[in-house]
Motif scaffolding. Structure first.
Motif, PDB file in Angstrom:
ATOM      1  N   ARG A   1      13.170  38.566 -77.621  1.00  0.00           N
ATOM      2  CA  ARG A   1      12.689  37.312 -78.187  1.00  0.00           C
ATOM      3  C   ARG A   1      11.670  36.599 -77.308  1.00  0.00           C
ATOM      4  NH1 ARG A   1      18.544  35.000 -79.082  1.00  0.00           N
ATOM      5  NH2 ARG A   1      18.528  35.759 -76.935  1.00  0.00           N
ATOM      6  N   GLN A   2      11.518  37.069 -76.072  1.00  0.00           N
ATOM      7  CA  GLN A   2      10.592  36.376 -75.174  1.00  0.00           C
ATOM      8  C   GLN A   2       9.240  37.075 -75.021  1.00  0.00           C
ATOM      9  OE1 GLN A   2      12.076  34.519 -71.659  1.00  0.00           O
ATOM     10  NE2 GLN A   2      14.162  34.421 -72.428  1.00  0.00           N
ATOM     11  N   GLN A   3       8.966  38.028 -75.872  1.00  0.00           N
ATOM     12  CA  GLN A   3       7.723  38.793 -75.702  1.00  0.00           C
ATOM     13  C   GLN A   3       6.480  37.919 -75.729  1.00  0.00           C
ATOM     14  OE1 GLN A   3       7.678  42.802 -77.788  1.00  0.00           O
ATOM     15  NE2 GLN A   3       9.484  41.859 -78.654  1.00  0.00           N
ATOM     16  N   LEU A   4       6.454  36.962 -76.660  1.00  0.00           N
ATOM     17  CA  LEU A   4       5.271  36.114 -76.780  1.00  0.00           C
ATOM     18  C   LEU A   4       5.087  35.265 -75.519  1.00  0.00           C
ATOM     19  CD1 LEU A   4       2.899  35.043 -78.362  1.00  0.00           C
ATOM     20  CD2 LEU A   4       4.442  33.370 -79.434  1.00  0.00           C
ATOM     21  N   HIS A   5       6.182  34.684 -75.070  1.00  0.00           N
ATOM     22  CA  HIS A   5       6.110  33.876 -73.845  1.00  0.00           C
ATOM     23  C   HIS A   5       5.480  34.677 -72.698  1.00  0.00           C
ATOM     24  CE1 HIS A   5       7.244  31.578 -70.316  1.00  0.00           C
ATOM     25  NE2 HIS A   5       7.923  32.620 -69.864  1.00  0.00           N
ATOM     26  N   PHE A   6       5.934  35.911 -72.533  1.00  0.00           N
ATOM     27  CA  PHE A   6       5.412  36.696 -71.415  1.00  0.00           C
ATOM     28  C   PHE A   6       3.940  37.042 -71.628  1.00  0.00           C
ATOM     29  CE2 PHE A   6       9.852  36.963 -70.336  1.00  0.00           C
ATOM     30  CZ  PHE A   6       9.801  36.851 -68.961  1.00  0.00           C
TER      31      PHE A   6
ATOM     32  N   ILE B   1       8.093  42.688 -62.150  1.00  0.00           N
ATOM     33  CA  ILE B   1       8.680  43.195 -63.387  1.00  0.00           C
ATOM     34  C   ILE B   1       9.711  42.182 -63.873  1.00  0.00           C
ATOM     35  CG2 ILE B   1      10.030  45.068 -64.416  1.00  0.00           C
ATOM     36  CD1 ILE B   1       8.990  46.909 -62.223  1.00  0.00           C
ATOM     37  N   TYR B   2       9.635  41.828 -65.135  1.00  0.00           N
ATOM     38  CA  TYR B   2      10.566  40.868 -65.731  1.00  0.00           C
ATOM     39  C   TYR B   2      11.412  41.585 -66.773  1.00  0.00           C
ATOM     40  CZ  TYR B   2       7.078  37.516 -63.959  1.00  0.00           C
ATOM     41  OH  TYR B   2       6.206  36.814 -63.171  1.00  0.00           O
ATOM     42  N   VAL B   3      12.698  41.320 -66.758  1.00  0.00           N
ATOM     43  CA  VAL B   3      13.582  41.958 -67.744  1.00  0.00           C
ATOM     44  C   VAL B   3      14.266  40.871 -68.581  1.00  0.00           C
ATOM     45  CG1 VAL B   3      15.465  43.607 -68.075  1.00  0.00           C
ATOM     46  CG2 VAL B   3      14.043  43.769 -66.024  1.00  0.00           C
TER      47      VAL B   3
ATOM     48  N   SER C   1      18.301  39.085 -64.900  1.00  0.00           N
ATOM     49  CA  SER C   1      19.513  38.295 -65.145  1.00  0.00           C
ATOM     50  C   SER C   1      19.123  36.874 -65.590  1.00  0.00           C
ATOM     51  CB  SER C   1      20.453  38.269 -63.949  1.00  0.00           C
ATOM     52  OG  SER C   1      21.707  37.749 -64.367  1.00  0.00           O
ATOM     53  N   SER C   2      18.774  36.004 -64.611  1.00  0.00           N
ATOM     54  CA  SER C   2      18.173  34.698 -64.894  1.00  0.00           C
ATOM     55  C   SER C   2      18.833  33.881 -66.014  1.00  0.00           C
ATOM     56  CB  SER C   2      16.672  34.889 -65.217  1.00  0.00           C
ATOM     57  OG  SER C   2      16.064  35.677 -64.242  1.00  0.00           O
ATOM     58  N   PRO C   3      20.133  33.636 -65.907  1.00  0.00           N
ATOM     59  CA  PRO C   3      20.788  32.812 -66.934  1.00  0.00           C
ATOM     60  C   PRO C   3      20.433  31.333 -66.764  1.00  0.00           C
ATOM     61  CG  PRO C   3      22.336  33.342 -65.195  1.00  0.00           C
ATOM     62  CD  PRO C   3      21.057  34.062 -64.851  1.00  0.00           C
ATOM     63  N   ASN C   4      20.828  30.543 -67.723  1.00  0.00           N
ATOM     64  CA  ASN C   4      20.548  29.111 -67.673  1.00  0.00           C
ATOM     65  C   ASN C   4      21.774  28.354 -67.199  1.00  0.00           C
ATOM     66  OD1 ASN C   4      17.934  29.555 -68.713  1.00  0.00           O
ATOM     67  ND2 ASN C   4      18.838  29.793 -70.741  1.00  0.00           N
ATOM     68  N   VAL C   5      21.540  27.432 -66.281  1.00  0.00           N
ATOM     69  CA  VAL C   5      22.618  26.630 -65.719  1.00  0.00           C
ATOM     70  C   VAL C   5      23.288  25.815 -66.820  1.00  0.00           C
ATOM     71  CG1 VAL C   5      22.945  24.555 -64.309  1.00  0.00           C
ATOM     72  CG2 VAL C   5      21.735  26.527 -63.379  1.00  0.00           C
TER      73      VAL C   5
ATOM     74  N   ALA D   1      22.619  38.737 -73.783  1.00  0.00           N
ATOM     75  CA  ALA D   1      21.258  39.137 -73.382  1.00  0.00           C
ATOM     76  C   ALA D   1      21.123  39.075 -71.859  1.00  0.00           C
ATOM     77  CB  ALA D   1      20.208  38.237 -74.043  1.00  0.00           C
ATOM     78  N   HIS D   2      21.771  38.079 -71.244  1.00  0.00           N
ATOM     79  CA  HIS D   2      21.713  38.003 -69.775  1.00  0.00           C
ATOM     80  C   HIS D   2      22.475  39.167 -69.145  1.00  0.00           C
ATOM     81  CE1 HIS D   2      21.049  33.552 -70.665  1.00  0.00           C
ATOM     82  NE2 HIS D   2      19.916  34.007 -70.191  1.00  0.00           N
ATOM     83  N   ILE D   3      23.548  39.570 -69.793  1.00  0.00           N
ATOM     84  CA  ILE D   3      24.301  40.705 -69.259  1.00  0.00           C
ATOM     85  C   ILE D   3      23.446  41.961 -69.330  1.00  0.00           C
ATOM     86  CG2 ILE D   3      26.379  42.124 -69.503  1.00  0.00           C
ATOM     87  CD1 ILE D   3      26.793  39.148 -68.729  1.00  0.00           C
TER      88      ILE D   3
ATOM     89  N   ASN E   1       6.136  22.832 -68.807  1.00  0.00           N
ATOM     90  CA  ASN E   1       6.817  23.808 -69.668  1.00  0.00           C
ATOM     91  C   ASN E   1       7.250  25.060 -68.918  1.00  0.00           C
ATOM     92  OD1 ASN E   1       7.173  22.615 -72.051  1.00  0.00           O
ATOM     93  ND2 ASN E   1       5.475  23.591 -73.109  1.00  0.00           N
ATOM     94  N   TYR E   2       8.068  25.837 -69.633  1.00  0.00           N
ATOM     95  CA  TYR E   2       8.553  27.142 -69.134  1.00  0.00           C
ATOM     96  C   TYR E   2       7.380  28.006 -68.634  1.00  0.00           C
ATOM     97  CZ  TYR E   2      11.350  31.519 -69.783  1.00  0.00           C
ATOM     98  OH  TYR E   2      12.021  32.704 -69.652  1.00  0.00           O
ATOM     99  N   ALA E   3       6.292  28.063 -69.410  1.00  0.00           N
ATOM    100  CA  ALA E   3       5.153  28.915 -69.043  1.00  0.00           C
ATOM    101  C   ALA E   3       4.494  28.424 -67.753  1.00  0.00           C
ATOM    102  CB  ALA E   3       4.139  28.964 -70.177  1.00  0.00           C
TER     103      ALA E   3
ATOM    104  N   LEU F   1      16.913  31.531 -62.152  1.00  0.00           N
ATOM    105  CA  LEU F   1      17.812  30.684 -62.949  1.00  0.00           C
ATOM    106  C   LEU F   1      17.059  29.610 -63.725  1.00  0.00           C
ATOM    107  CD1 LEU F   1      20.490  29.736 -60.265  1.00  0.00           C
ATOM    108  CD2 LEU F   1      20.730  31.456 -62.069  1.00  0.00           C
ATOM    109  N   GLY F   2      17.535  29.349 -64.937  1.00  0.00           N
ATOM    110  CA  GLY F   2      17.009  28.205 -65.683  1.00  0.00           C
ATOM    111  C   GLY F   2      17.752  26.961 -65.225  1.00  0.00           C
ATOM    112  N   ASP F   3      17.197  26.281 -64.214  1.00  0.00           N
ATOM    113  CA  ASP F   3      17.938  25.152 -63.625  1.00  0.00           C
ATOM    114  C   ASP F   3      17.125  23.864 -63.661  1.00  0.00           C
ATOM    115  OD1 ASP F   3      16.004  25.572 -61.776  1.00  0.00           O
ATOM    116  OD2 ASP F   3      17.333  25.734 -60.046  1.00  0.00           O
TER     117      ASP F   3
HETATM  118  N1  ARG Z   1      16.243  31.679 -68.134  1.00  0.00           N
HETATM  119  C1  ARG Z   1      15.557  32.448 -69.151  1.00  0.00           C
HETATM  120  C2  ARG Z   1      16.458  32.603 -70.365  1.00  0.00           C
HETATM  121  O1  ARG Z   1      17.642  32.564 -70.246  1.00  0.00           O
HETATM  122  C3  ARG Z   1      15.130  33.803 -68.673  1.00  0.00           C
HETATM  123  C4  ARG Z   1      14.159  33.784 -67.528  1.00  0.00           C
HETATM  124  C5  ARG Z   1      13.412  35.074 -67.389  1.00  0.00           C
HETATM  125  N2  ARG Z   1      12.497  35.075 -66.260  1.00  0.00           N
HETATM  126  C6  ARG Z   1      11.353  34.407 -66.230  1.00  0.00           C
HETATM  127  N3  ARG Z   1      10.642  34.424 -65.111  1.00  0.00           N
HETATM  128  N4  ARG Z   1      10.885  33.744 -67.262  1.00  0.00           N
HETATM  129  O2  ARG Z   1      15.978  32.781 -71.463  1.00  0.00           O
END
Ligand code: ARG
Length: 573
Positions: A339-344, A333-335, A125-129, A136-138, A311-313, A164-166
């Protein structure tokens, strides 16, 4: 209990071992799989083809030797060779029926427990505040939640964590925007949309006006230093966002064991960077600290910006260590969307280099397009999701009113909720997660296709057969009669029922809830032809109970499987 595939695969391995003593067979794919064409049997094994090279024999000769060691007995009625060396397996009706009876008596419905004693963390899930939850979050929410339940059914302890992106530079910009552009009435009406609006305005001004940008940075520095006013605003943004997110989670029936935003790991960031430095994993470049990942053939990734921000990473690496220390997971496990494949890949590589032990997996999915019209509305994005769910419930209510005009109105509403939300979820879960899909109402609500309403309706019909049996034959316990597979229809249904535990396992191992959805759809189709072609309540005593017993197992499995997908099964539709 063992699954059908496990039992057959063990038999095949044993036969190969007996036929080729001393040969190293461990790496060969000798497992049984459901037959592609029922004319050839119930299960098949293509291992003879794969073994040809290792055993230096033509596949047909290999298959012959193996089949000679595969006498009928137990679940196996016969093993035959077809084509160049396929081994086709036919199950014994009696043993299959006994297997189903055991499944029915098992509280786990025969689902194996490979995860017993293991803990997984599922980051989803992990949406941004202060930003509306987008589609995509759904998807992450619905797919992540299904994967959580599927893994739990396999014995894993699973902690769902909403990351959460907070935290981040955006909060300086947002605080400044909030102070200057806020429309209090709009905040009242739709908080997250209003926060998004003031953020966008402030962000634009940052681009145009260097002084504004400096001010935004100053607000961020104050926030990071713990300034009470800015902290309070930041907390308010989180609280307002959470109200909205929680409303959506409530509608979707999703709950998390942990809700830890990025900010939870703030204090750990300097230590993580120090560790990376001391291990020689980062270098300074134009004032920033950068991890070069040439060995992994990945582009470099900044772990600390020239202004000192992280940074995010970096946060994700810190999160891995924190989770390792606190929960000792056997996997994380991250879902997220594709678009985030490179980051992971980048932070997985970095975390590993820095000593992380836990296997890390990224499950990504393609983007789903929503119906035309709903997205072009001028109302906010968050409201759009509510609109989508409202529309689903409205359309489901039509279906329910048609199917059950005599049902009390409040029950119709409750059923419509289950059907509408189920339809939206299933439209997502029944697709291969990695393919881009377009959502359509016709497909999502099709009563005659691969949809939640179809499966829910199948469940309700089966439940009513069982009810009718109870009414007409009070005191007759169908579980006391043995299951008899006396027709092709019964046998086909029995095979689908027996495959269920393997489907649950496949869905987890291949990280595709769609495999479970496929199995349930296949099962309901088999049930449907069983129901249409075989009399139940009019059958002679004994046989009647045997058939109702098959119905009962079909209902149990449908309910269990849909439950794993997060879909309710009302008793009536
Ligand atoms: N908040 C991020 C976004 O909305 C997703 C976070 C996914 N989880 C993680 N540990 N990076 O794009």
């Amino acid at each position: 209990m063992q699954t059908i595939r496990e039992i057959l695969s063990a038999r095949i391995r044993g036969a190969f071992a007996a036929a080729f003593p001393g040969a190293d067979l461990a790496a060969l794919p000798l497992d049984a799989a459901p037959a592609g064409d029922e004319a050839f049997g119930d299960y098949q094994c293509n291992g003879a083809m794969a073994a040809a090279k290792a055993l230096r024999l033509p596949p047909h000769a290999i298959a012959e030797k193996a089949v000679a060691q595969l006498p009928a007995g137990g679940l196996l009625a016969k093993a035959e060779i077809a084509g160049p060396g396929f081994i086709n397996l036919t199950l014994a009706d009696d043993a299959l029926a006994r297997h189903l009876e055991a499944l029915q008596a098992d509280a786990l419905l025969g689902v194996p427990q490979p995860g017993a004693g293991q803990t997984l963390i599922l980051d989803y899930s992990s949406p941004n505040v202060a930003k509306p939850m987008h589609v995509a979050h759904i998807r992450s929410t619905v797919i992540g939640d299904a994967l959580k339940h599927i893994h739990r059914a396999l014995g894993y302890t699973v902690l769902g964590d909403n990351h959460l992106g907070d935290w981040g530079t955006q909060f300086g910009i947002l605080i400044l925007g909030y102070r200057n552009f806020l429309d209090p009435a709009a905040l009242e009406a739709s908080p997250v949309d209003e926060l998004q609006r003031v953020y966008v305005l402030s962000h634009q001004k940052c681009e145009e006006d260097p002084a504004w940008k400096d001010q935004a940075r100053a607000e961020l520095v104050k926030l990071q230093a713990g300034d009470p006013e800015n902290r309070a605003l930041w907390q308010k943004f989180i609280d307002l966002s959470m109200i909205e997110f929680n409303r959506i989670y409530g509608r979707l029936g999703v709950a998390f064991e942990l809700v830890r935003g990025e900010s939870f790991y703030n204090d750990a960031l300097p230590g993580v960077v120090e560790k990376l430095q001391s291990l020689g994993l980062v270098r300074e470049s134009e004032g920033a600290l950068v991890a070069f990942l040439e060995d992994e053939k990945l582009p470099p990734c900044i772990v600390r910006k020239s202004d000192g921000g992280y940074n995010y990473a970096t946060t994700d690496v810190a999160t891995v260590f924190s989770r390792e220390n606190e929960f000792h997971p056997d996997g994380i496990i991250y879902v997220t969307d594709e678009r985030q494949q490179l980051h992971f890949r980048q932070f997985f590589a970095l975390a590993k280099k820095a000593g992380a032990q836990t296997p890390l997996r990224h499950i990504w999915f393609g983007l789903m397009r929503l119906p035309e019209g709903l997205l072009s509305t001028r109302k906010g994005t968050a409201i759009k999701l509510d609109l989508l769910l409202d529309e689903a419930e409205k359309r489901a209510l039509e279906l329910v009113r048609q199917a059950s005009p005599d049902m009390p109105a409040d029950q119709q509403q409750a059923v419509a909720r289950a059907v509408g939300i189920g339809a939206v979820k299933y439209a997502d879960l029944s697709q291969n997660p990695q393919s881009a899909v377009t959502f359509t109402w016709e497909k999502a609500l099709a009563m005659d296709g691969n949809s939640a309403p179809y499966l829910q309706y199948a469940y309700a019909r089966i439940a009513s057969v069982i009810d009718k049996h109870r009414e007409r034959f009070p005191g007759v316990d169908y579980r006391h009669e043995p299951i008899v597979l006396d027709s092709l229809h019964a046998r086909r249904l029995a095979l689908r029922l027996a495959r269920y535990p393997d489907a649950v396992r496949d869905a987890a191992e291949q990280e595709k809830p769609s495999l479970l959805a496929d199995a349930l759809y296949d099962l309901s189709q088999a049930y449907s032809s069983f129901y249409q072609n075989v009399p139940f309540l009019k059958a002679e005593a004994g046989l009647r109970e045997s058939r109702v017993r098959l119905c009962d197992l079909a209902a149990k499995i449908l309910r269990h499987g849909l439950g794993l997908l997060g879909i309710d099964t009302p008793d009536r539709i």
